[in-house]
Design a protein around this motif. Structure first.
Motif, PDB file in Angstrom:
ATOM      1  N   HIS A  66      -6.737  -8.887 -29.867  1.00 16.68           N
ATOM      2  CA  HIS A  66      -6.191 -10.022 -28.896  1.00 16.68           C
ATOM      3  C   HIS A  66      -7.121 -11.235 -29.778  1.00 16.68           C
ATOM      4  CE1 HIS A  66      -5.040  -8.259 -25.303  1.00 16.68           C
ATOM      5  NE2 HIS A  66      -5.500  -7.157 -25.830  1.00 16.68           N
ATOM      6  N   ALA A  67      -6.235 -12.351 -30.238  1.00 25.74           N
ATOM      7  CA  ALA A  67      -6.784 -13.455 -30.929  1.00 25.74           C
ATOM      8  C   ALA A  67      -6.934 -14.661 -29.867  1.00 25.74           C
ATOM      9  CB  ALA A  67      -5.644 -13.971 -31.891  1.00 25.74           C
ATOM     10  N   THR A  68      -8.306 -15.022 -29.848  1.00 20.58           N
ATOM     11  CA  THR A  68      -8.642 -15.942 -29.126  1.00 20.58           C
ATOM     12  C   THR A  68      -9.485 -17.229 -29.689  1.00 20.58           C
ATOM     13  OG1 THR A  68     -10.908 -14.800 -28.679  1.00 20.58           O
ATOM     14  CG2 THR A  68      -9.117 -14.277 -27.111  1.00 20.58           C
ATOM     15  N   VAL A  69      -9.568 -18.264 -28.935  1.00 22.34           N
ATOM     16  CA  VAL A  69     -10.210 -19.649 -29.385  1.00 22.34           C
ATOM     17  C   VAL A  69     -11.540 -19.781 -28.416  1.00 22.34           C
ATOM     18  CG1 VAL A  69      -8.344 -20.410 -30.949  1.00 22.34           C
ATOM     19  CG2 VAL A  69      -8.716 -21.145 -28.498  1.00 22.34           C
ATOM     20  N   ALA A  70     -12.252 -20.599 -28.982  1.00 24.24           N
ATOM     21  CA  ALA A  70     -13.117 -21.144 -28.210  1.00 24.24           C
ATOM     22  C   ALA A  70     -13.857 -22.385 -28.799  1.00 24.24           C
ATOM     23  CB  ALA A  70     -14.576 -20.067 -28.118  1.00 24.24           C
ATOM     24  N   VAL A  71     -14.623 -23.154 -28.155  1.00 24.83           N
ATOM     25  CA  VAL A  71     -15.136 -24.174 -28.727  1.00 24.83           C
ATOM     26  C   VAL A  71     -16.568 -24.525 -27.989  1.00 24.83           C
ATOM     27  CG1 VAL A  71     -13.795 -25.873 -26.922  1.00 24.83           C
ATOM     28  CG2 VAL A  71     -14.697 -26.802 -29.298  1.00 24.83           C
ATOM     29  N   VAL A  72     -17.358 -24.994 -29.166  1.00 27.80           N
ATOM     30  CA  VAL A  72     -18.746 -25.337 -28.790  1.00 27.80           C
ATOM     31  C   VAL A  72     -18.732 -26.929 -28.580  1.00 27.80           C
ATOM     32  CG1 VAL A  72     -21.203 -25.250 -29.271  1.00 27.80           C
ATOM     33  CG2 VAL A  72     -19.790 -23.211 -29.615  1.00 27.80           C
ATOM     34  N   VAL A  73     -19.200 -27.649 -27.381  1.00 28.85           N
ATOM     35  CA  VAL A  73     -19.149 -28.921 -27.362  1.00 28.85           C
ATOM     36  C   VAL A  73     -20.535 -29.344 -26.875  1.00 28.85           C
ATOM     37  CG1 VAL A  73     -18.146 -30.892 -26.155  1.00 28.85           C
ATOM     38  CG2 VAL A  73     -16.631 -28.946 -26.877  1.00 28.85           C
ATOM     39  N   GLU A  74     -21.165 -30.043 -27.606  1.00 30.70           N
ATOM     40  CA  GLU A  74     -22.472 -30.485 -27.213  1.00 30.70           C
ATOM     41  C   GLU A  74     -22.233 -32.262 -26.965  1.00 30.70           C
ATOM     42  OE1 GLU A  74     -27.073 -30.414 -28.233  1.00 30.70           O
ATOM     43  OE2 GLU A  74     -25.616 -30.286 -30.005  1.00 30.70           O
ATOM     44  N   ASP A  75     -22.890 -32.571 -25.843  1.00 32.61           N
ATOM     45  CA  ASP A  75     -22.977 -34.088 -25.598  1.00 32.61           C
ATOM     46  C   ASP A  75     -24.182 -34.740 -26.136  1.00 32.61           C
ATOM     47  OD1 ASP A  75     -24.912 -33.683 -23.647  1.00 32.61           O
ATOM     48  OD2 ASP A  75     -23.715 -34.452 -22.007  1.00 32.61           O
ATOM     49  N   GLU A  76     -24.395 -36.040 -26.023  1.00 32.86           N
ATOM     50  CA  GLU A  76     -25.459 -36.708 -26.573  1.00 32.86           C
ATOM     51  C   GLU A  76     -26.747 -36.609 -25.896  1.00 32.86           C
ATOM     52  OE1 GLU A  76     -23.670 -38.722 -23.316  1.00 32.86           O
ATOM     53  OE2 GLU A  76     -22.563 -38.323 -25.098  1.00 32.86           O
ATOM     54  N   ARG A  77     -26.513 -35.915 -24.746  1.00 31.03           N
ATOM     55  CA  ARG A  77     -27.949 -35.485 -24.053  1.00 31.03           C
ATOM     56  C   ARG A  77     -28.324 -33.981 -24.138  1.00 31.03           C
ATOM     57  NH1 ARG A  77     -26.406 -37.432 -18.312  1.00 31.03           N
ATOM     58  NH2 ARG A  77     -28.474 -36.300 -17.762  1.00 31.03           N
ATOM     59  N   GLY A  78     -27.666 -33.305 -25.297  1.00 31.10           N
ATOM     60  CA  GLY A  78     -27.995 -32.075 -25.350  1.00 31.10           C
ATOM     61  C   GLY A  78     -27.514 -30.948 -24.529  1.00 31.10           C
ATOM     62  N   ARG A  79     -26.433 -31.393 -23.841  1.00 32.34           N
ATOM     63  CA  ARG A  79     -25.870 -30.279 -22.922  1.00 32.34           C
ATOM     64  C   ARG A  79     -24.633 -30.026 -23.609  1.00 32.34           C
ATOM     65  NH1 ARG A  79     -25.101 -34.083 -17.907  1.00 32.34           N
ATOM     66  NH2 ARG A  79     -23.927 -35.115 -19.419  1.00 32.34           N
ATOM     67  N   PHE A  80     -24.281 -28.731 -23.102  1.00 34.99           N
ATOM     68  CA  PHE A  80     -23.097 -27.890 -23.650  1.00 34.99           C
ATOM     69  C   PHE A  80     -22.164 -27.939 -22.531  1.00 34.99           C
ATOM     70  CE2 PHE A  80     -26.457 -26.638 -26.260  1.00 34.99           C
ATOM     71  CZ  PHE A  80     -25.958 -26.721 -27.651  1.00 34.99           C
ATOM     72  N   LEU A  81     -20.535 -27.902 -22.849  1.00 32.62           N
ATOM     73  CA  LEU A  81     -19.712 -27.952 -21.946  1.00 32.62           C
ATOM     74  C   LEU A  81     -19.287 -26.659 -21.753  1.00 32.62           C
ATOM     75  CD1 LEU A  81     -17.357 -29.455 -20.527  1.00 32.62           C
ATOM     76  CD2 LEU A  81     -16.079 -29.339 -22.679  1.00 32.62           C
ATOM     77  N   MET A  82     -19.540 -26.044 -20.390  1.00 30.70           N
ATOM     78  CA  MET A  82     -19.278 -24.672 -20.095  1.00 30.70           C
ATOM     79  C   MET A  82     -18.191 -24.647 -18.954  1.00 30.70           C
ATOM     80  SD  MET A  82     -21.233 -22.925 -22.113  1.00 30.70           S
ATOM     81  CE  MET A  82     -21.332 -21.184 -21.294  1.00 30.70           C
ATOM     82  N   VAL A  83     -17.652 -23.557 -18.794  1.00 31.74           N
ATOM     83  CA  VAL A  83     -16.596 -23.119 -17.876  1.00 31.74           C
ATOM     84  C   VAL A  83     -16.891 -22.030 -16.909  1.00 31.74           C
ATOM     85  CG1 VAL A  83     -14.184 -22.289 -17.744  1.00 31.74           C
ATOM     86  CG2 VAL A  83     -14.744 -23.824 -19.380  1.00 31.74           C
ATOM     87  N   GLU A  84     -16.827 -22.351 -15.546  1.00 33.29           N
ATOM     88  CA  GLU A  84     -17.315 -21.166 -14.660  1.00 33.29           C
ATOM     89  C   GLU A  84     -15.987 -20.648 -14.261  1.00 33.29           C
ATOM     90  OE1 GLU A  84     -19.582 -20.911 -10.209  1.00 33.29           O
ATOM     91  OE2 GLU A  84     -19.368 -22.859 -11.248  1.00 33.29           O
ATOM     92  N   GLU A  85     -15.628 -19.474 -14.267  1.00 28.96           N
ATOM     93  CA  GLU A  85     -14.494 -18.943 -13.862  1.00 28.96           C
ATOM     94  C   GLU A  85     -14.740 -17.450 -13.442  1.00 28.96           C
ATOM     95  OE1 GLU A  85     -12.553 -18.199 -17.735  1.00 28.96           O
ATOM     96  OE2 GLU A  85     -14.301 -17.490 -18.801  1.00 28.96           O
ATOM     97  N   ARG A  86     -13.504 -17.028 -12.771  1.00 28.16           N
ATOM     98  CA  ARG A  86     -13.386 -15.774 -12.175  1.00 28.16           C
ATOM     99  C   ARG A  86     -12.670 -14.853 -13.314  1.00 28.16           C
ATOM    100  NH1 ARG A  86     -12.299 -19.077  -7.925  1.00 28.16           N
ATOM    101  NH2 ARG A  86     -13.542 -18.851  -6.246  1.00 28.16           N
ATOM    102  N   SER A  87     -13.633 -13.685 -13.314  1.00 22.65           N
ATOM    103  CA  SER A  87     -13.047 -12.676 -14.538  1.00 22.65           C
ATOM    104  C   SER A  87     -13.260 -11.132 -14.213  1.00 22.65           C
ATOM    105  CB  SER A  87     -13.566 -13.045 -15.940  1.00 22.65           C
ATOM    106  OG  SER A  87     -12.825 -12.015 -16.793  1.00 22.65           O
ATOM    107  N   GLY A  88     -12.252 -10.522 -13.811  1.00 23.57           N
ATOM    108  CA  GLY A  88     -12.611  -9.129 -13.697  1.00 23.57           C
ATOM    109  C   GLY A  88     -13.645  -8.849 -12.237  1.00 23.57           C
ATOM    110  N   GLY A  89     -13.016  -9.782 -11.365  1.00 25.14           N
ATOM    111  CA  GLY A  89     -13.912  -9.807  -9.937  1.00 25.14           C
ATOM    112  C   GLY A  89     -15.259 -10.327  -9.890  1.00 25.14           C
ATOM    113  N   ARG A  90     -15.445 -11.053 -10.985  1.00 26.32           N
ATOM    114  CA  ARG A  90     -16.766 -11.627 -11.202  1.00 26.32           C
ATOM    115  C   ARG A  90     -16.641 -12.972 -11.483  1.00 26.32           C
ATOM    116  NH1 ARG A  90     -19.492  -9.746 -16.035  1.00 26.32           N
ATOM    117  NH2 ARG A  90     -21.294 -10.762 -15.177  1.00 26.32           N
ATOM    118  N   ILE A  91     -17.697 -13.695 -11.131  1.00 29.69           N
ATOM    119  CA  ILE A  91     -17.972 -15.331 -11.387  1.00 29.69           C
ATOM    120  C   ILE A  91     -18.814 -15.164 -12.999  1.00 29.69           C
ATOM    121  CG2 ILE A  91     -18.808 -17.537 -11.000  1.00 29.69           C
ATOM    122  CD1 ILE A  91     -17.857 -16.962  -8.093  1.00 29.69           C
ATOM    123  N   VAL A  92     -18.139 -15.765 -13.776  1.00 32.22           N
ATOM    124  CA  VAL A  92     -19.150 -15.887 -15.206  1.00 32.22           C
ATOM    125  C   VAL A  92     -18.778 -17.318 -15.678  1.00 32.22           C
ATOM    126  CG1 VAL A  92     -18.552 -13.402 -15.699  1.00 32.22           C
ATOM    127  CG2 VAL A  92     -16.900 -14.874 -16.476  1.00 32.22           C
TER     128      VAL A  92
END
Length: 149
Positions: free
Chosen positions: A6-32
């Motif tokens: 399975h080919a996937t992509v991901a991206v690390v994004v940091e803002d000027e305050r040192g925070r990273f863009l993250m996604v909260e999602e449902r996967s396999g019956g869990r929140i991850v």
């Protein structure tokens, strides 16, 4: 059963305050939590997949700036092997609040906040890619030889 990677992509994004863009999602019956990420679609250029997935999952227009690396992960929950093309990107503009199915929210989190999530991270690659980014790993985007770009 035929093995299919399975080919996937991901991206690390940091803002000027040192925070990273993250996604909260449902996967396999869990929140991850994960970086903006997803599968490359048929006939889709890798960099187009990065931009599309980030927009669909976060509402942000992301501009890929560097290639971070190729990461391999075999998920223990389903036995699937994922090849994750990971990039470093810059957030340009939030253009929508409408997020993809299964996405709960997009968050800007510090590395400490992300580490505290522990087993709520979708995979160990979340922390590994941020650590590689913080170590200064960067490759030019042209290492991805994509005939469509």
């Amino acid at each position: 059963m035929t093995w299919t990677p399975h080919a996937t992509v991901a991206v690390v994004v940091e803002d000027e305050r040192g925070r990273f863009l993250m996604v909260e999602e449902r996967s396999g019956g869990r929140i991850v939590f994960n970086q903006p990420a997803g599968h490359v679609e048929e006939d889709e250029a890798i960099l187009d997949a990065v931009k599309r997935e980030a927009l669909e999952e976060t509402g942000w227009v992301i501009e890929p700036e560097h290639f971070l690396g190729l990461y391999t992960y075999k998920a223990p929950t389903n036995g699937v092997t994922y090849y994750r093309f990971c990039f470093i990107g810059r957030a340009r503009q939030q253009v929508t609040d409408e997020l993809d199915t299964g996405i709960i929210a997009a968050h800007w989190l510090t590395l400490d906040d992300i580490r505290k999530l522990g087993d709520k991270l979708r995979s160990p690659l979340v922390i590994k890619s941020i650590e590689d980014y913080r170590k200064g790993r960067r490759y030019p985007l042209d290492v991805i030889a994509d005939p469509q770009t």
